[in-house]
Motif scaffolding. Structure first.
Motif: not given
Length: 174
Positions: A63-70
């Motif tokens: 649920t990390k921002f960088s993982d979701v929007l990668a």
């Protein structure tokens, strides 16, 4: 209630000089006052049932921002595909009803509608992803996550093709 066995031997006489014996076995329930004869305890073996092991737990979704929007994350292509599906259907509907091409629609207030739709759709798409809901968790039958990706890709191509065709043609497609 345990059953007791009484063995009774009855001689059978034959014409031979050696007598032979047969054994009869009868069982009866003990009457009141008679001692109960206990049998050795034997437990029946339960039948073996093959139970399949439970399915492995679903991998934890980041649920990390960088993982979701990668770039290869679950959000970018889905959000762009959803926007393209809405944009393509909207552009075709307005073109059929008013005869305006895509560029005229954008110039006549389409940018504000696009920005508003983009914000609402992006937030609606990101909230479940940040809560840890997998994109594949709710897909079954015809409405699968793969079908959504392919529909979004086709809508993106359709929107680009519509704009390119209208640009080359110089007027609305329809």
């Amino acid at each position: 209630m345990a059953a007791s066995s009484i063995f009774m031997a009855t001689p059978i006489t034959l014409l031979k000089k050696t007598p032979t014996f047969s054994v009869k076995c009868m069982s009866q329930t003990p009457q009141s006052g008679e001692p109960e004869i206990s049998k050795p305890a034997t437990t029946p073996t339960p039948p073996k049932i093959n139970i399949p092991p439970p399915p492995p737990p679903a991998p934890k979704v980041s649920t990390k921002f960088s993982d979701v929007l990668a770039f290869s994350g679950p959000a970018p292509e889905r959000i762009n595909g959803r926007l393209a599906m809405i944009g393509f259907v909207s552009a075709m509907a307005v073109e059929l009803s008013s005869g305006q091409d895509v560029f005229t629609q954008i110039g006549n207030g389409g940018v504000a509608v696009f920005v508003g739709t983009s914000v609402v759709l992006t937030l609606a798409s990101l909230v479940p992803l940040f809560k840890g809901v997998s994109v594949q968790s709710k897909s079954s039958g015809l409405m699968t996550s793969d079908a959504e990706l392919w529909n979004g890709r086709v809508a993106m191509l359709g929107l680009v093709a519509l704009a390119f065709t209208e640009y080359v043609k110089g007027s609305a497609l329809v």
